[in-house]
Design an enzyme around this catalytic site. Structure first.
Site, mmCIF file in Angstrom:
data_model
loop_
_atom_site.group_PDB
_atom_site.id
_atom_site.type_symbol
_atom_site.label_atom_id
_atom_site.label_comp_id
_atom_site.label_asym_id
_atom_site.label_seq_id
_atom_site.Cartn_x
_atom_site.Cartn_y
_atom_site.Cartn_z
ATOM 1 N N ARG A 21 0.825 -1.215 0.000
ATOM 2 C CA ARG A 21 0.000 0.000 0.000
ATOM 3 C C ARG A 21 0.866 1.277 0.000
ATOM 4 O O ARG A 21 0.552 2.259 0.644
ATOM 5 C CB ARG A 21 -0.967 -0.007 1.192
ATOM 6 C CG ARG A 21 -2.121 -0.990 1.005
ATOM 7 C CD ARG A 21 -3.067 -0.954 2.177
ATOM 8 N NE ARG A 21 -2.392 -1.367 3.391
ATOM 9 C CZ ARG A 21 -2.790 -1.057 4.614
ATOM 10 N NH1 ARG A 21 -3.867 -0.321 4.789
ATOM 11 N NH2 ARG A 21 -2.119 -1.471 5.669
ATOM 12 N N ARG A 524 -8.308 4.551 -0.197
ATOM 13 C CA ARG A 524 -8.960 3.600 0.707
ATOM 14 C C ARG A 524 -8.907 2.177 0.172
ATOM 15 O O ARG A 524 -9.214 1.937 -0.985
ATOM 16 C CB ARG A 524 -10.435 3.963 0.899
ATOM 17 C CG ARG A 524 -10.672 5.190 1.702
ATOM 18 C CD ARG A 524 -10.320 4.972 3.166
ATOM 19 N NE ARG A 524 -10.873 6.092 3.910
ATOM 20 C CZ ARG A 524 -11.992 6.018 4.626
ATOM 21 N NH1 ARG A 524 -12.631 4.870 4.732
ATOM 22 N NH2 ARG A 524 -12.448 7.084 5.238
ATOM 23 N N HIS A 703 -21.883 11.726 5.877
ATOM 24 C CA HIS A 703 -20.653 11.800 5.076
ATOM 25 C C HIS A 703 -20.087 13.203 5.046
ATOM 26 O O HIS A 703 -18.971 13.430 4.616
ATOM 27 C CB HIS A 703 -20.923 11.306 3.660
ATOM 28 C CG HIS A 703 -21.439 9.902 3.640
ATOM 29 N ND1 HIS A 703 -22.783 9.603 3.578
ATOM 30 C CD2 HIS A 703 -20.796 8.717 3.753
ATOM 31 C CE1 HIS A 703 -22.934 8.295 3.616
ATOM 32 N NE2 HIS A 703 -21.749 7.726 3.726
#
Ligand code: GLN
Ligand code: ZN
Length: 768
Positions: A21, A524, A703
């Site tokens: 990552r 993400r 959100h």
């Protein structure tokens, strides 16, 4: 067009977040100001170069480029063709920062909308197009990447989102009438593609790949006609590379014939998700002139390929197509990098799996077998077969007890009484006021909570220390909700890292990976568990925490579970039996948990199904079969209890249209749904579909960091009351609160409760 090489063996795309990552860390470092642009760019370059080298060394005939992205390939396409919304381009930021502003928003410039990429768990940014949109070749990414790879001595095939898919995924820009048809922009967009193709051709690019997955879904005649027009026009260009059009995530249906007849050179087809396309395709006219690139290695799941089945699918075209290539069914973006990193998984399970690196080897192997005959690679085919046989014969994956219990259960599952009866029993048991308030489950996951969980996992604190820390957190959350005056409380889910992983870790039949990260959106990633065997529940999973929470208060505490469809959607699921069967096993485990919660005195139980929409097949002809098993699994999970126990469910996305019948059919007593952004329109739709049970349309958008004021929430509630009676209406946020901070959540919930009280008072009913 001159004579060219063939595609041969390839993959349609590759993971880009980095085996460890690296890109995620670099992006987040850049966004927070810890690293500068040049450091980010260096990380990106290294990842691209490593990928090209790896793919070339593995022996692929054609290596893709432009599959890297700093955020998303659809956003890249909008930027490439100068179609980023003006609210970002006028900010005067650098090219890279303009791009990130579009993805993540900037002051006074809300980000572009994000939505699911077909039926995957990857999310793309929705292009905003209107009559004012002007396309041009504004970016140089495909060319730059091609050159960058060439400098390493690697010839690549730039991959682009195709023009039709780009237009069909778009939405009308702000201020554009809703009925604006993006296909009206096809001609100017094709001109921009033509210019790009010419530039690539001049640079020496031999092949490009144009992705058109939009045609794996139902399409109108006008959309098919546009596809024909576009590929006729692109095919007729004098100066262009050879074109391979790729359709994946399903059967291209009529689009197959359209593409086969158009003057392009190759067609990549997904023969994994819809193997039946094989026979139809072989007889489509026009295929004789094409290279058919057979997508026989599953790009979305992590099982080793059945080499014999794959070879026979690819071989179908040997007589009919001009050439036959071998590829993955879709981009490998949807699988992790390397199964060899998963050393703790156990030799045997690992020998059944293939991640991106292993899938590349499979493609090369199959390509060699096809070209040179199976004898040339007899050993490697034999070892693939041996692993497949071992898996097929692994009797320990089967749990007879689970299968026997499922056999014995009636095929139809329903609660004891119908909703009207149940509602009475529940009202008697719970005594809730009109417009009862609740939340969706999680409370903010503070860094304290995360640290405690990490410390426990790493063995730095004892189980006892962990338990008391979590209990303290639960108590805090209960006291806060009592103080706020919420009617149905939750324990807050501090012990859960993820709503699927938490259950997968406690169920038999699942394995967790260590490095199996897959990009979900931007930086993400998710790490889906591997569902490899029959599923069962060795012991209760949530009862302890929930009953502790209930012991602290007189108000009802809602038990919190994840539903079978969502557990499957967010796992890599076994492919050796129908999804429906696997769903029934998961449902049975959840059913046992529901039962145990009820026995422990929990009177309200929520079974979340936020992924119900996600697994909906792209073609409407397949919807019914999906609904049948999806609905059945929810009902199996939730029907084994008394009338007085209230079942909630939660779903969170705004496109409900296609699944309204399923929302009704699952027969939950209360359904909470996302609605704040759609101004409660979903309620009218539910009404029209005959839905008549409890409903909690989210009254504020979690959100966004904005705290809704009392009037705003009251207004939403009044709006909702136009469609739903006060007895049926629940008051709750849009979704769980775990990504927010207490500084936002506390005032937001306080306003939410105040608004509920005000509306109740206006309606002349006392507050609880
Ligand atoms: N109960 C979960 C939560 O509140 C639901 C999450 C979701 O809808 N994705 O976090
Ligand atoms: Zn949600």
């Amino acid at each position: 067009m001159s004579q060219r090489t063939r595609i041969g063996t390839t993959v349609l795309g590759y993971p880009r977040i980095g085996p460890d990552r690296e890109l995620k860390r670099a992006l987040e470092g850049y966004w927070s100001g810890r690293i500068d642009e040049s450091e980010l760019v260096t990380t990106g370059r290294k990842l691209r170069q490593d990928t090209w080298r790896e793919l070339a060394e593995a022996g692929l005939d054609s290596v893709p480029s432009n599959t890297f992205s700093y955020y998303d390939q659809v956003l890249d396409t909008a930027a490439l063709f100068g179609a980023l919304p003006e609210r970002f381009t006028r900010l005067g930021l650098s090219e890279l920062d303009t791009y990130f502003a579009a993805a993540r928003g900037a002051p006074d410039a809300p980000p572009m909308e994000m939505t699911k990429w077909f039926d995957t768990n990857y999310h793309y940014l929705v292009p905003e197009l209107g009559p004012e949109t002007r396309f041009s070749v504004a970016g140089g990414k495909p060319l730059d990447e091609y050159r960058e790879a060439r400098a390493l001595g690697i010839t690549t095939r730039p991959v682009l989102v195709g023009p039709l898919t780009f237009l069909l995924l778009a939405k009308p820009a702000d201020g554009t009438p809703d009925d604006f048809e993006s296909l009206r922009l096809l001609e100017p967009l094709l001109q921009a593609y033509a210019e790009l193709l010419r530039t690539l051709h001049d640079e020496g690019v031999e092949w490009v790949q144009l992705d058109e997955p939009a045609y794996a879904a139902d399409r109108t005649d006008a959309e098919l006609e546009a596809l024909a027009r576009a590929y006729q026009a692109l095919g007729e260009l004098q100066h262009r590379p050879a074109i391979m059009t790729a359709g994946y995530f399903g059967d291209l249906g009529d689009a197959l014939g359209v593409l086969a007849r158009s003057p392009i050179e190759a067609l990549a087809v997904d023969l994994v998700s819809h193997p039946s396309a094989v026979d139809r395709l072989a007889s489509v006219s026009g295929v004789q002139e094409k290279e058919i690139v057979a997508g026989v290695v599953d790009g979305r799941n992590i099982w080793r390929t059945d080499v014999d089945a794959a070879l026979s699918k690819a071989a179908t075209f040997l007589g009919s197509a001009r050439h036959v290539g071998v590829s993955t069914s879709c981009s490998l973006l949807h699988v992790p990098y390397d199964v060899n990193a998963e050393t703790h998984l156990g030799e045997r399970l690992r020998s059944w799996l293939a991640f991106a690196r292993q899938k590349v080897d499979e493609v090369v192997l199959l390509g060699t077998a096809l070209r040179e005959g199976t004898d040339a690679v007899a050993d490697r085919l034999a070892s693939a077969r041996a692993a497949a046989t071992d898996r097929a014969n692994a009797t320990d994956l089967r749990q007879h007890r689970v299968r026997a219990r499922l056999e014995a259960l009636r095929p139809e599952h329903s609660r004891r009484s119908d909703y009207a009866e149940r509602a009475k029993a529940q009202q008697a048991a719970l005594g809730l006021p009109e417009l009862p308030s609740t939340t969706i489950g999680s409370f903010p996951q503070t860094s304290e909570v995360r640290k405690t969980r990490a410390a426990y996992r790493a063995g730095r604190i004892t189980e006892e220390e962990y338990r008391s820390a979590m209990r303290a957190e639960i108590e805090r959350v209960i006291r806060l909700q009592e103080d706020l005056g919420i009617d149905v409380l939750v324990h807050g889910e501090p012990e859960r890292n993820d709503m699927v992983q938490y259950f997968a870790e406690q169920l038999e039949g699942f394995a967790a990976t260590e490095y199996g990260w897959v990009q979900s959106y931007g930086s993400r990633c998710v790490r889906p568990p591997v569902l490899y065997g029959d599923v069962s529940r060795p012991s209760a999973m949530t009862v302890d925490w929930t009953s502790y929470a209930q012991s602290l208060t007189d108000r009802p505490v809602k038990g919190m579970l994840t539903g079978p469809v969502t557990i499957l959607a967010w796992s890599f699921v076994r492919d050796d039996q129908p999804m429906a069967e696997t769903a029934r096993q998961v449902a049975l485990a959840i059913r046992d948990e529901v039962h145990d919660l009820e026995s422990a005195g929990i009177r309200v139980i929520q079974v979340d199904e936020p992924a119900l929409r996600e697994l909906l097949p792209l073609r409407s002809a397949e919807h019914k079969a999906y609904f049948d098993w999806a609905v059945e699994s929810f009902r199996l999970a939730t029907s084994g209890i008394s009338d007085a126990t209230q079942i909630h469910t939660h779903m969170c996305y705004s496109e409900f249209g296609d699944i309204l019948p399923a929302i009704d059919a699952i027969d939950a007593d209360v359904t909470s749904i996302e609605a704040a952004r759609s101004r409660m329109e979903v309620l009218d739709d539910l009404d029209a579909a005959g839905f008549a049970r409890g409903v909690g349309p989210g009254v504020y958008d979690i959100h966004s960091p904005q705290v809704p004021d009392v009037d705003k929430v009251s207004e939403q509630l009044e709006l909702a009351l136009n469609a739903v009676s006060g007895q049926r209406l629940w008051v709750n946020p849009d979704c769980g609160l775990k990504t927010r901070g207490y500084d936002e959540v506390e005032p937001a919930l306080r306003n939410l409760v105040t608004a509920a009280h005000q509306v109740r008072a206006r309606r002349g009913v006392a507050s609880g």
